[in-house]
Design a protein around this motif. Structure first.
Motif: not given
Ligand code: C2O
Ligand code: CU
Length: 517
Positions: A162, A164, A204, A206, A433, A435, A480, A482, A484
């Protein structure tokens, strides 16, 4: 029968009845308690394979435009699954890709492995990318097309990547079970996206992200402006805690960066942990950017710390002193970036009690849209209540009063000006966070922003705080939204934002065992 029993001695009757009651009451009481609990338990379990589209309930927000046959007149709409209201042919997340005919400008091969790491002399189980953790830093110039070939050599649970903070096309977002399947051992996946905005980002996994990110399956991504970086020295400082050991760029030591007296240095701080991190410097600094977006007219700051949100990035500009000493940027008390001539040092500056408030830092600038006239308004109220999540009893995070998986699916239409009110009544800090989008902070606790537009993709929401944020729905797909703190995410602190008419062919669980948290 009744007459006969009436003639029985009272004591016998009452003791017989009493015995029955003594047996029946606990059973009734148990059933009265267990039956609803059983229902709640059953209701909290998720199927072995399911679509995020079938999770929770659609929330069309307030002020959604009238559309006969769709969401009706404006007003707060919550209803059936979006799929039931959707136009004939849904668009798929997989349709949203970068121009397939455009050749890559930056091509990177990344190989993921599950292995032991040596951190500060200790052996810690974790993950590597190309044999190291953090993985290699990817650098590109603004406007370049980045193409990453991921090969999973040995991460047993599968991996994804992902990006970020990068507003990639939806199919490239790397969320297992939403935008792709987890890449199994021996599998591959190619990510392609244009680095539209310069700034500091990170990547990173996911898939099972809570343990995989904690175990180091991550790295930096830096997009430099077309005009080049203004500072003579440009360094990334990725902070991560491996098994309780604080590190910068994977080393449990201060990061020493050579620079000459008088030179200006850009320090790109990335917080890859689950909690907020305070940073401060031994000399004056300017805060150049948050979450990949430049601050407009940043002024010089002294004697103040800055909070870097979990998942967030903060770019500082510091100057190497002319007297031959070094300048020091503390990433919490644990570690520091020390910039100066070889061998030069600076004592650890005391941690300032005052904090730089980004609500009033830098100078106002146009946003490029008008948040005073939103076409959608949502609430993201974070609470905590007892119940069941994934079949487990506990005191769980709630979103708008409900527990995962009964969380909102925020529905927008392309072009919407969205305002979201975030309120944290949960008693703990949450780094929120979203996306695929950058959001601008309009107000905190009802106090309007007066500084430079404060753009974030990761927002530190303290207990008791409220934030009003705004963004333009300009990146269609399913995204997403969500917490973090990835432990919280794994505990169900997850919602999604979807564009009307979208669907995903992927499933959480299923044969690929997709587990984005
Ligand atoms: Cu750094 Cu849903 O992520
Ligand atoms: Cu949280």
């Amino acid at each position: 029968m009744a007459g006969h029993s009436r003639r029985r001695p009272a004591g016998t009757l009452s003791s017989g009845f009493g015995r029955a009651l003594r047996i029946a009451l606990p059973i009734v009481a148990t059933v009265a308690i267990v039956a609803p609990l059983g229902w709640l338990w059953q209701d909290s379990r998720v199927p072995a394979a399911y679509s995020v589209m079938d999770m929770g309930y659609p929330d069309y927000g307030v002020g959604a435009m009238a559309d006969p046959g769709m969401s009706g007149p404006g007003g707060h709409m919550q209803g059936q699954m979006p799929g039931h209201h959707m136009a004939a042919t849904p668009r798929l997340v997989t349709d949203m890709v970068a121009d397939p005919t455009r050749p890559a400008d930056v091509r990177v091969d990344l190989v993921t492995r599950q292995q032991m790491l040596t951190i500060g002399g200790r052996s810690i189980p974790g993950f590597t990318v190309n044999g190291m953790s953090p993985g290699p830093e990817i650098r590109a110039r603004q406007g370049q097309l980045i193409e990453v070939h991921l090969h999973n050599e040995s991460v047993v649970d599968g991996v994804t990547l992902h990006w970020h903070g990068v507003d990639v096309p939806n199919a490239m977002d790397g969320v297992a079970g939403v935008t792709q399947n987890a890449v199994p051992v021996g599998g591959e996946f190619t990510y392609r996206f244009v680095a539209e905005q310069s700034g500091s980002y990170w990547y990173h996994s996911h898939q099972v992200s809570n343990p995989q990110v904690a175990g180091g399956l991550l790295g930096s991504l830096v997009v430099t402006p077309k005009s080049g970086v203004a500072q003579q020295v440009d360094v990334s400082a990725l902070a991560h805690t491996y098994g309780g050991v604080r590190t910068i760029n994977g080393k449990a030591a201060d990061l020493r960066v050579p620079a000459r007296p008088g030179q200006r240095v850009r320090v790109r701080v990335t917080n890859t942990d689950n909690g907020p991190m305070k940073i401060w410097a031994s000399g004056p600094y300017r805060l150049l950017a948050t979450d990949g977006t430049d601050v407009h007219q940043p002024t010089e700051v002294s004697g103040r710390s800055v909070t870097v949100t979990a998942g967030g990035r903060t770019d500082l500009d510091v100057k190497v002193p002319s007297d031959g000493s070094a300048v020091r940027v503390q990433l919490s008390k644990a570690t520091a970036v020390i910039v100066g001539p070889p061998g030069a040092d600076a004592p650890m500056p005391p941690q300032p009690t005052a904090e730089l408030d980004l609500l009033a830092y830098g100078a106002l600038a146009p946003l490029g849209f008008d948040p005073a006239h939103p076409t959608r308004q949502f609430e993201y109220r974070i609470g905590r209540r007892p119940g069941f999540v994934k079949g487990l009893p506990g005191l769980w995070w709630s979103i708008n009063g409900r527990l995962y998986p009964h969380v909102p699916m925020y529905v927008v239409r392309e072009g919407d000006v969205v305002v979201m009110h975030i309120a944290n009544h949960s008693g703990e800090v949450h780094p929120m966070h979203l996306h695929g989008h950058h959001e601008v902070v309009l107000a905190r606790n009802g106090v309007a922003a007066t500084g430079s537009p404060w753009w974030v993709d990761s927002l530190n929401v303290l207990p008791g705080e409220t934030y009003d944020i705004a963004f333009v729905a300009n990146n269609p797909g399913i995204w997403m939204d969500h917490c973090h703190n990835l432990k919280h995410a794994a505990q169900g602190m997850i919602a999604h934002l979807m564009y009307e008419g979208f669907d995903t062919p992927y499933r959480i669980g299923g044969p690929a065992d997709n587990q984005p948290e």
